[in-house]
Scaffold this active site. Structure first.
Site, PDB file in Angstrom:
ATOM      1  N   GLU A   1      -8.868 -35.637  10.160  1.00  0.00           N
ATOM      2  CA  GLU A   1     -10.247 -35.145  10.007  1.00  0.00           C
ATOM      3  C   GLU A   1     -10.800 -35.880   8.795  1.00  0.00           C
ATOM      4  O   GLU A   1     -10.394 -35.607   7.668  1.00  0.00           O
ATOM      5  CB  GLU A   1     -10.269 -33.627   9.770  1.00  0.00           C
ATOM      6  CG  GLU A   1      -9.440 -32.790  10.751  1.00  0.00           C
ATOM      7  CD  GLU A   1     -10.051 -32.703  12.134  1.00  0.00           C
ATOM      8  OE1 GLU A   1     -11.171 -33.208  12.352  1.00  0.00           O
ATOM      9  OE2 GLU A   1      -9.388 -32.120  13.029  1.00  0.00           O
TER      10      GLU A   1
ATOM     11  N   CYS B   1     -17.878 -32.943   3.777  1.00  0.00           N
ATOM     12  CA  CYS B   1     -17.789 -34.016   4.769  1.00  0.00           C
ATOM     13  C   CYS B   1     -19.002 -33.966   5.683  1.00  0.00           C
ATOM     14  O   CYS B   1     -19.392 -34.960   6.262  1.00  0.00           O
ATOM     15  CB  CYS B   1     -16.503 -33.868   5.569  1.00  0.00           C
ATOM     16  SG  CYS B   1     -16.280 -32.206   6.185  1.00  0.00           S
TER      17      CYS B   1
HETATM   18  P1  NAP Z   1      -8.666 -37.896  -0.342  1.00  0.00           P
HETATM   19  O1  NAP Z   1      -8.807 -38.550  -1.648  1.00  0.00           O
HETATM   20  O2  NAP Z   1      -8.538 -38.737   0.875  1.00  0.00           O
HETATM   21  O3  NAP Z   1      -7.387 -36.933  -0.465  1.00  0.00           O
HETATM   22  C1  NAP Z   1      -7.043 -36.030   0.545  1.00  0.00           C
HETATM   23  C2  NAP Z   1      -5.585 -35.626   0.371  1.00  0.00           C
HETATM   24  O4  NAP Z   1      -4.734 -36.736   0.622  1.00  0.00           O
HETATM   25  C3  NAP Z   1      -5.234 -35.133  -1.031  1.00  0.00           C
HETATM   26  O5  NAP Z   1      -4.328 -34.063  -0.919  1.00  0.00           O
HETATM   27  C4  NAP Z   1      -4.575 -36.354  -1.624  1.00  0.00           C
HETATM   28  O6  NAP Z   1      -3.727 -36.041  -2.702  1.00  0.00           O
HETATM   29  C5  NAP Z   1      -3.798 -36.861  -0.432  1.00  0.00           C
HETATM   30  N1  NAP Z   1      -3.351 -38.259  -0.489  1.00  0.00           N
HETATM   31  C6  NAP Z   1      -3.889 -39.282  -1.182  1.00  0.00           C
HETATM   32  N2  NAP Z   1      -3.196 -40.414  -0.951  1.00  0.00           N
HETATM   33  C7  NAP Z   1      -2.191 -40.099  -0.092  1.00  0.00           C
HETATM   34  C8  NAP Z   1      -1.138 -40.838   0.519  1.00  0.00           C
HETATM   35  N3  NAP Z   1      -0.974 -42.134   0.304  1.00  0.00           N
HETATM   36  N4  NAP Z   1      -0.297 -40.183   1.348  1.00  0.00           N
HETATM   37  C9  NAP Z   1      -0.450 -38.865   1.605  1.00  0.00           C
HETATM   38  N5  NAP Z   1      -1.423 -38.121   1.033  1.00  0.00           N
HETATM   39  C10 NAP Z   1      -2.293 -38.728   0.202  1.00  0.00           C
HETATM   40  O7  NAP Z   1      -9.893 -36.900  -0.075  1.00  0.00           O
HETATM   41  P2  NAP Z   1     -10.593 -35.879  -1.078  1.00  0.00           P
HETATM   42  O8  NAP Z   1     -11.305 -36.630  -2.121  1.00  0.00           O
HETATM   43  O9  NAP Z   1      -9.650 -34.814  -1.487  1.00  0.00           O
HETATM   44  O10 NAP Z   1     -11.643 -35.208  -0.072  1.00  0.00           O
HETATM   45  C11 NAP Z   1     -12.857 -35.798   0.236  1.00  0.00           C
HETATM   46  C12 NAP Z   1     -12.824 -36.513   1.566  1.00  0.00           C
HETATM   47  O11 NAP Z   1     -12.385 -35.640   2.593  1.00  0.00           O
HETATM   48  C13 NAP Z   1     -14.195 -36.986   2.004  1.00  0.00           C
HETATM   49  O12 NAP Z   1     -14.092 -38.262   2.567  1.00  0.00           O
HETATM   50  C14 NAP Z   1     -14.585 -35.959   3.051  1.00  0.00           C
HETATM   51  O13 NAP Z   1     -15.549 -36.416   3.975  1.00  0.00           O
HETATM   52  C15 NAP Z   1     -13.278 -35.686   3.697  1.00  0.00           C
HETATM   53  N6  NAP Z   1     -13.280 -34.393   4.392  1.00  0.00           N
HETATM   54  C16 NAP Z   1     -13.267 -34.364   5.762  1.00  0.00           C
HETATM   55  C17 NAP Z   1     -13.330 -33.160   6.429  1.00  0.00           C
HETATM   56  C18 NAP Z   1     -13.328 -33.049   7.929  1.00  0.00           C
HETATM   57  O14 NAP Z   1     -13.122 -31.962   8.438  1.00  0.00           O
HETATM   58  N7  NAP Z   1     -13.562 -34.125   8.662  1.00  0.00           N
HETATM   59  C19 NAP Z   1     -13.389 -31.986   5.691  1.00  0.00           C
HETATM   60  C20 NAP Z   1     -13.382 -32.043   4.300  1.00  0.00           C
HETATM   61  C21 NAP Z   1     -13.316 -33.259   3.666  1.00  0.00           C
HETATM   62  P3  NAP Z   1      -4.236 -36.273  -4.233  1.00  0.00           P
HETATM   63  O15 NAP Z   1      -5.372 -35.348  -4.463  1.00  0.00           O
HETATM   64  O16 NAP Z   1      -3.046 -35.921  -5.013  1.00  0.00           O
HETATM   65  O17 NAP Z   1      -4.647 -37.714  -4.328  1.00  0.00           O
END
Ligand code: NAP
Ligand code: MG
Length: 524
Positions: free
Chosen positions: A288, A322
């Site tokens: 997602e 998002c």
């Molecule tokens: P993110 O930076 O992609 O991080 C998401 C999760 O992934 C965090 O728990 C992060 O941990 C972890 N992560 C990072 N690198 C990883 C790796 N190499 N392997 C496994 N896990 C890893 O996203 P965010 O800043 O938290 O959230 C914002 C994003 O989420 C936006 O792009 C938003 O659009 C999207 N989003 C989408 C939806 C949907 O339903 N489509 C809903 C909400 C948000 P760390 O925090 O420790 O880096």
């Protein structure tokens, strides 16, 4: 709570007084116990790591909310092994018993909604109603999975009998869980987007390891406590904390994982998808991802509804949804009037401590987002015109937090890169378009396809639904142009670069994603 009030993102604007009182009480109680240390939960036990990290409030970075464990690759392995060991028992348990336990978890979440909401408001910087909505949504997402399991009678279906002469040949289709499911969640909906996928995976009979974002360990720790206190057996759920780049990557790279739900950014999601594909066979990967959600406004629109809906979706949670309304295409004849209304509403937004009942916008999540805001507004100042905002707030009560002003940008050339880039901040770009077809062309001309909004006549709305490329679409909604989906009402998911399955969470086809099919043919 008043019996008639059901909290959703669409009803949160006029809550009963009691809701505020109970939030305020919970907030005081939470504030009285800030700064404590919390373990991970592996195999039912609190587990501590050598290194720690703090969760601080983005509204005031002097405030340490809690101290958390910087889990390592060894902790990842230990959690996955615990989940594997618990899988035979959990998957073979009668589904009715699993559902009963998950309903106990829902009770725990609802019992602690004000406490979890207060922690989330401080940890994410969400306003109080958004925070309470996130917790209520968590309960409803898990409840929806329980309901679907019941409605489909455990997903055991008798198929046709083979037309064999002299034999009786029966066939059953049975959906069974995969095994160990990994749930990696983002900071912005820490409860719903951990608990929703976790709940579906568990109801289906998988065991789980869940890892929250580094910015939001506290909120997710409380959710994990709800699972624990509901009496889920040891190892069925495991909660670990630490950096995505090390701990998260170790989880993704492990052969002990049978399926993943990742909610987060496009870049991280695509990396996980590719890395997870390195195993010996294809495993289910529910992604997602981000959005760049357009709103189209027709010359026939009710501009009052359009303005409030766009303002709410552009700046709710500081544009860090998002589903945020990050691009608006407005037909020429109503451009001036709509932008004027938008500017008026935006200038009235109260920014400040997100736990304060009168505040709509809190801070952005962290130093990096704050710096991004400065960089983007610098870039935008050269290519477009600010109708509002464009700067950060640093005086007085804003001095210790990451506060940004809600920013509306006009006159940005349609080929500017930021029309296609998810900024994930309180910045929305507005364009004047000659007609609706041109608006639709622009709206669909991105790699994302999460949500979209429209304001116009009912006939035009039908045209919008027929042509827009997005998973959740809204027409004429003052509660939010592109935001505010609720399980059972607007199941949530994306097309194109916004999601991998084409089936929405909290919807009809979601729970089966967590199970594989087995056909049982018995000949007598
Ligand atoms: P993110 O930076 O992609 O991080 C998401 C999760 O992934 C965090 O728990 C992060 O941990 C972890 N992560 C990072 N690198 C990883 C790796 N190499 N392997 C496994 N896990 C890893 O996203 P965010 O800043 O938290 O959230 C914002 C994003 O989420 C936006 O792009 C938003 O659009 C999207 N989003 C989408 C939806 C949907 O339903 N489509 C809903 C909400 C948000 P760390 O925090 O420790 O880096
Ligand atoms: Mg923080």
């Amino acid at each position: 709570m008043a019996e008639t009030f059901k909290l959703t993102y669409a009803t949160m604007f006029n809550p009963p007084e009691e809701l505020h009182e109970r939030f305020d009480e919970a907030l005081e109680a939470v504030k009285a116990r800030l700064g404590q240390e919390y373990g991970m939960i592996i195999n039912g036990e609190d587990v501590f790591a050598a290194e720690k990290f703090e969760s601080r409030s983005p509204a005031n970075t002097d405030v340490v909310l809690g101290v958390f464990q910087k889990g390592t690759a060894e902790d990842a392995e230990r959690a996955l092994k615990a989940a594997r060991a618990a899988f035979p028992m959990w998957s073979k348990m009668k589904w009715q018993d699993r559902v009963a336990l998950m309903r106990k978890a829902i009770e725990q979440i609802e019992k602690r909604i004000f406490e979890i909401g207060a922690v989330m408001a401080m940890e994410v910087g969400k306003n109080r109603m958004e925070a309470l909505g996130d917790v209520a949504e968590t309960a409803d997402l898990i409840r929806y999975s329980c309901d679907m399991m019941e409605k489909n009678d455990g997903y055991v279906v008798e198929m046709g009998r083979d037309p064999l002469v002299g034999f009786k040949s029966t066939n059953y289709s049975v959906l069974k869980p995969y095994g160990v499911w990994l749930v990696v969640s983002p900071f912005n909906f820490p409860s719903a987007l951990t608990g929703g996928p976790a709940g579906a995976a568990l109801v289906a009979g998988n065991t789980i390891v869940m890892k929250p974002a580094t910015d939001t360990p506290f909120t997710v720790r409380l959710l994990a406590e709800c699972f624990r206190d509901a009496g889920l057996p040891e190892g069925v759920f495991n909660f670990i904390t630490g950096p995505g780049s090390t701990l998260g990557q170790a989880l993704v790279d492990s052969p002990l994982v049978d399926g993943i739900t990742f909610t987060g950014s496009y870049d991280v999601g695509m990396k996980i998808f590719r890395d997870f594909a390195r195993g010996p066979y294809v495993r289910p990967t529910i992604l997602e991802l981000g959005g760049k959600n357009p709103t189209i406004v027709s010359r026939n629109a009710d501009l009052e509804k359009a303005a409030i809906g766009i303002m709410r979706s552009a700046f709710g949670l500081q544009g860090q949804k998002c589903s945020a309304a990050s691009r608006v295409y407005i037909e020429e004849p109503v451009y001036d009037e709509l932008t004027e209304r938008l500017v008026d509403l935006t200038n009235k937004i109260k920014i400040g401590d997100p736990t304060d009942r009168s505040v709509y916008m809190g801070p952005v999540i962290n130093q990096k987002a704050y710096q991004d805001f400065k960089n983007f507004t610098e870039e935008l100042s050269q290519a477009g015109t600010f109708l509002t905002g464009g700067k950060v707030l640093t005086d007085g009560e804003y001095a210790r937090g990451y506060f940004c002003t809600p920013t509306l940008v006009a006159d940005l050339p349609l080929d500017h890169r930021l029309w296609k880039y998810e900024m994930f901040l309180p910045i929305t770009t507005l364009a004047r378009v000659p007609n609706l077809d041109r608006a639709m062309e622009e709206a669909n001309n991105v790699n994302y396809g999460l949500t979209a909004g429209f304001y116009g006549t009912k006939e035009e709305a039908k045209w919008f639904f027929d042509n827009i490329q997005a998973g959740v679409t809204y027409a004429n909604r003052p509660q939010g142009a592109t935001t505010g989906a609720w399980p059972g009402f607007q199941p949530f998911g994306g097309w194109k670069g916004s999601g991998s399955t084409g089936k929405n969470g909290g919807g009809l086809y979601y729970l089966p994603l967590y199970m594989h099919e087995q056909i049982h043919n018995l000949v007598e």
